[in-house]
Design an enzyme around this catalytic site. Structure first.
Site, mmCIF file in Angstrom:
data_model
loop_
_atom_site.group_PDB
_atom_site.id
_atom_site.type_symbol
_atom_site.label_atom_id
_atom_site.label_comp_id
_atom_site.label_asym_id
_atom_site.label_seq_id
_atom_site.Cartn_x
_atom_site.Cartn_y
_atom_site.Cartn_z
ATOM 1 N N HIS A 1 -6.671 -14.239 -36.617
ATOM 2 C CA HIS A 1 -6.560 -15.502 -37.338
ATOM 3 C C HIS A 1 -6.397 -15.300 -38.833
ATOM 4 O O HIS A 1 -6.672 -16.219 -39.603
ATOM 5 C CB HIS A 1 -7.818 -16.360 -37.083
ATOM 6 C CG HIS A 1 -7.876 -16.919 -35.697
ATOM 7 N ND1 HIS A 1 -8.260 -16.171 -34.612
ATOM 8 C CD2 HIS A 1 -7.581 -18.150 -35.213
ATOM 9 C CE1 HIS A 1 -8.214 -16.919 -33.517
ATOM 10 N NE2 HIS A 1 -7.798 -18.124 -33.853
ATOM 11 N N GLU B 1 2.799 -24.402 -28.842
ATOM 12 C CA GLU B 1 3.622 -24.212 -30.046
ATOM 13 C C GLU B 1 5.105 -24.042 -29.754
ATOM 14 O O GLU B 1 5.944 -24.607 -30.442
ATOM 15 C CB GLU B 1 3.124 -23.005 -30.852
ATOM 16 C CG GLU B 1 1.950 -23.290 -31.769
ATOM 17 C CD GLU B 1 0.629 -23.365 -31.022
ATOM 18 O OE1 GLU B 1 0.630 -23.108 -29.805
ATOM 19 O OE2 GLU B 1 -0.383 -23.683 -31.645
#
Lengths: 397, 377
Positions: free
Chosen positions: B169, B100
């Protein structure tokens, strides 16, 4: 930029009038070129070392014009940084001030190999790169002092100089961030089919950043025309390279990406390496250049620079490897100018710097309304607030 | 793995029919809604809405490109980018490695040069790996460069809680990103929102954080002919009144809008008319619409899925107190996710996320505060 000032300076005699006597050039110049453009062939004192590539030749062609240009430009950069030191001590420059003196050869050598359509991005030691990309002394000093005439209108400061129209993308404060950004610029150049490259400069301190390897992996996978240039001045702030890197052979750290180790104090070697790297990057994707260089100042103006290295080391480099002295010796050895000619250039440069500082001091601070400008390109008429929002609010255009 | 979760999600969250029913019930009595749909309007789910928006914007502007994990050959982790690789090729739809920080930085660099990248985070939980680039490289650049370097980038992906995916998450990042000047933060609820806001985000010259919701991807909503047009765009910084009301204002965004609408239905049966505001834009926040509504209803319940402390509701509450204090007849109520990392066990997870009951209760509290609190002796 620099060369125009050189030939128009009243104290410096025009080049064609100088006597030329080249010691080592076998070629005679054609009648079509002026003596400025006469080819001189110089050998670098140190050969290039390659990693997964055949290094370029250490024999480099240059011209008197180019060498004189190197001398002038590096002298200008040197003087600018020294003047910034004084301004910082006089508290006219605030916050951070990271000076580049000693590393000038990287900036000028790179410029000599590329065009303004190629891009450069660097970290916070950016004043001289900015000058090399066409920035003016006035814009630089004004920005350092936080004035309206600054290249970022006083809103950026020392670490945030930009000149997009000549391919300079800053000026970044977060160590290592400029590397993925540079690979992104290279991506865009390839996407746009511009046939240009991006040089992403970083230090030996940043060379251990994870995002470097993430970006390099993508650059290699996608064949991006990205050249990662490690300006190895051997100290990441106060930490010597051997204390920070298990492997300080930064040109090899790309592993599957080729690399080249370069004497970063030799402007001609830098030029040759950048030329080689540009050709490589356009055909084969990323390459790493490690410039072996040195900074005379500490990491920033808050760092004396002498607690983690000896004064002998600093003066030793200054004596043996100073980039400006190297070019001076070359110029004198090839009789391109006399010692007093070169002193005149230095005096002229000093005068230009002093004038720019005086002018920059006249520039006012930004108008208070500038607090709220440029937050967005398109603000949709939304409100923004000062510290006391009942006192200070603005509408973002 | 994701495939299995998606199937479970389909059976566990509200199915389209419940939501569809409550929407139908709303449509009939309220003919003054801002929404302009034809009576023969078609239904579209949020996934297709996002896909069509991406498709149209990529078609209209060759500078728009999509990069992220699995966006290409996998057709998108949540199938949002289905068909785009085939249509636009691997130069414009780029599968990235799982890095990322690297690919977000590359996206921002490409935007510096003038391209218009759409960078997908598989979920916004992973945006934390790249947050330096979102904030320091993207959000602040236009300001630091005094307008020289603008960053026309969109960071998009699912945000907030899914179902059973656990603490790492499930976080909502709206409050964090929306606190940062230089960013725009949008969060769609319906398919029309998804289309209009994503198209606006891609066309916008500034960095936009676009917070979707995984559980909404499969939800269908009616879309007007106007919304289906390729030039359709929603304004950034404008909230939408999803349901008009008189007694209490409920602000919400993303999935919580649906919950608020359900709560409004229940409240209506008890004689409380709730006005539901779909924020659409977290930054800029539409303070005008929120304040106008509170000045009308005199009561406010803020609703969000994310952590309560320093959340979106905290900002809305303060804004209303600053602008409309005299109009408040009750303290502002705040419904948010529980102040704990998201647990896995189904019963605990249910307690960690706002439920419709919580919203109804808070609205009632805001409405039955007629008796002033007596001073303690």
């Amino acid at each position: 930029m620099a060369l125009k000032r050189l030939t128009s300076s009243p104290s410096f005699p025009s080049l064609p009038n100088l006597l030329f006597k080249s010691l080592s050039t076998p070629r005679s110049f054609s009648s079509a070129s002026t003596e400025d453009e006469k080819i001189l062939t110089i050998e670098t004192s140190v050969p290039f070392t390659g990693h997964k590539c055949d290094p370029p030749s250490r024999t480099i062609d240059t011209t008197p014009k180019e060498l004189m240009g190197f001398f002038h430009d590096m002298a200008l950069m040197r003087r600018m940084e020294i003047a910034a030191d004084s301004l910082y001590k006089a508290k006219l420059i605030r916050g951070f001030c990271h000076l580049y003196d000693g590393q000038e050869a990287v900036a000028v050598g790179m410029e000599a190999a590329i065009t303004k359509k190629d891009s450069i991005i660097t970290a916070y030691r950016d004043h001289c790169i900015y000058l090399g990309r066409g920035g003016t002394l006035l814009e630089a000093f004004s920005e350092l002092m936080g004035r309206r005439a600054g290249c970022s209108k006083g809103k950026g400061g020392s670490m945030h100089f930009y000149k997009k129209e000549s391919g300079f993308y800053g000026g970044h404060g977060i160590v290592g961030a400029q590397i993925p950004l540079g690979c992104g610029i290279a991506f865009a150049q390839k996407y746009s089919k511009d046939e240009t490259v991006t040089f992403a400069l970083y230090g030996d301190g940043a060379a251990n950043q994870g995002q470097l390897f993430e970006a390099l992996n993508i650059a290699a996978l996608w064949d991006l025309p990205a050249i990662l240039v490690c300006e190895n001045n051997h100290y990441g702030m106060g930490t010597a390279e051997w204390r920070a890197a298990k492997s300080p052979s930064y040109y090899k750290r790309g592993d599957y990406v080729p690399g080249l180790k370069v004497d970063g104090m030799d402007a001609l070697a830098v030029k040759q390496a950048c030329k080689f790297a540009k050709e490589h990057a356009l055909k084969n994707g990323p390459i790493i250049l490690e410039m072996d260089t040195y900074r005379y100042h500490g990491h920033s103006m808050s760092d004396p620079g002498s607690t983690y290295r000896t004064r002998d080391e600093i003066s030793g480099v200054r004596q043996e490897r100073d980039p400006i002295e190297r070019v001076r010796k070359l110029i004198l050895a090839h009789d391109l100018a006399t010692a007093s000619d070169l002193k005149d250039i230095e005096k002229e440069v000093r005068k230009q710097v002093d004038e720019a500082i005086a002018q920059a001091k006249e520039s006012p601070m930004p108008d208070p309304s500038e607090l709220f400008t440029n937050v967005y390109v398109k603000g949709y008429g939304v409100e923004s607030f000062g510290a006391d929002r009942k006192e200070v609010r603005a509408v973002l255009p | 793995m994701w495939g299995i979760i998606r199937q479970k999600v389909g059976s566990r969250c509200f199915s389209a029919s419940i939501l569809g029913q409550s929407l139908e019930r709303i449509e009939q009595p309220l003919t003054v809604l801002a929404r302009n749909f034809s009576s023969g309007g078609k239904d579209m789910n949020v996934r297709d809405a996002l896909n069509s928006a991406l498709d149209e914007e990529m078609s209209a502007d060759p500078k728009v490109l999509l990069m992220g994990e699995e966006v290409g050959e996998y057709q998108g982790a949540y199938k949002i980018s289905k068909g785009l690789l085939e249509k636009y090729g691997p130069e414009r739809v780029l599968d990235t490695p799982i890095t990322e920080a690297g690919f977000a930085g590359i996206g921002v660099g490409a935007a510096y040069y003038g391209l218009r990248p759409v960078v997908e985070f598989m979920t916004f939980n992973f945006s934390m790996q790249a947050i330096d680039h979102i904030i320091n490289s993207a959000a602040k650049s236009n300001y630091m460069s005094a307008g020289q370097i603008n960053v026309p980038i969109v960071f998009r992906g699912p945000n907030g809680a899914a179902a059973g995916v656990g603490a790492q998450h499930s976080q909502c990042y709206a409050a964090w990103f929306a606190s940062c000047p230089g960013l725009k933060v949008l969060s769609p609820y319906s398919s029309e929102d998804a289309r209009g806001l994503l198209k606006a985000a891609i066309r916008d010259p500034d960095p936009v954080v676009f917070l979707e919701n995984e559980l909404l991807y499969g939800e269908s909503f009616p879309v007007s002919a106007e919304a289906l047009d390729s030039s359709f765009c929603l304004p950034i910084g404008k909230a939408k009144i999803e349901r008009e009301g008189k007694h209490v204002t409920i602000t919400a965004f993303s999935k919580m809008v649906g919950y608020a609408l359900q709560a409004a239905e229940i409240l209506a049966k008890e004689g409380i008319s709730a006005e539901v505001i779909n924020l659409r834009s977290i930054r800029p926040l539409d303070r005008d619409t929120i304040n106008a509504s509170v000045r009308k209803t005199n009561r406010l319940v803020t609703l969000e899925e994310g952590f309560p402390q320093h959340g979106v509701g905290a900002e809305i509450c303060t804004s209303v107190i600053e602008e409309s204090f005299e109009y408040l007849d009750a303290p502002v109520e705040r419904i948010a996710g529980a102040d704990v990392p998201m647990p896995y066990a189904a019963n605990l997870e249910r307690m960690a996320v706002p439920q419709v009951d919580d919203i109804v209760r808070a609205a009632k509290r805001a409405c039955y505060r007629a008796v002033p609190v007596a001073a303690v002796a």
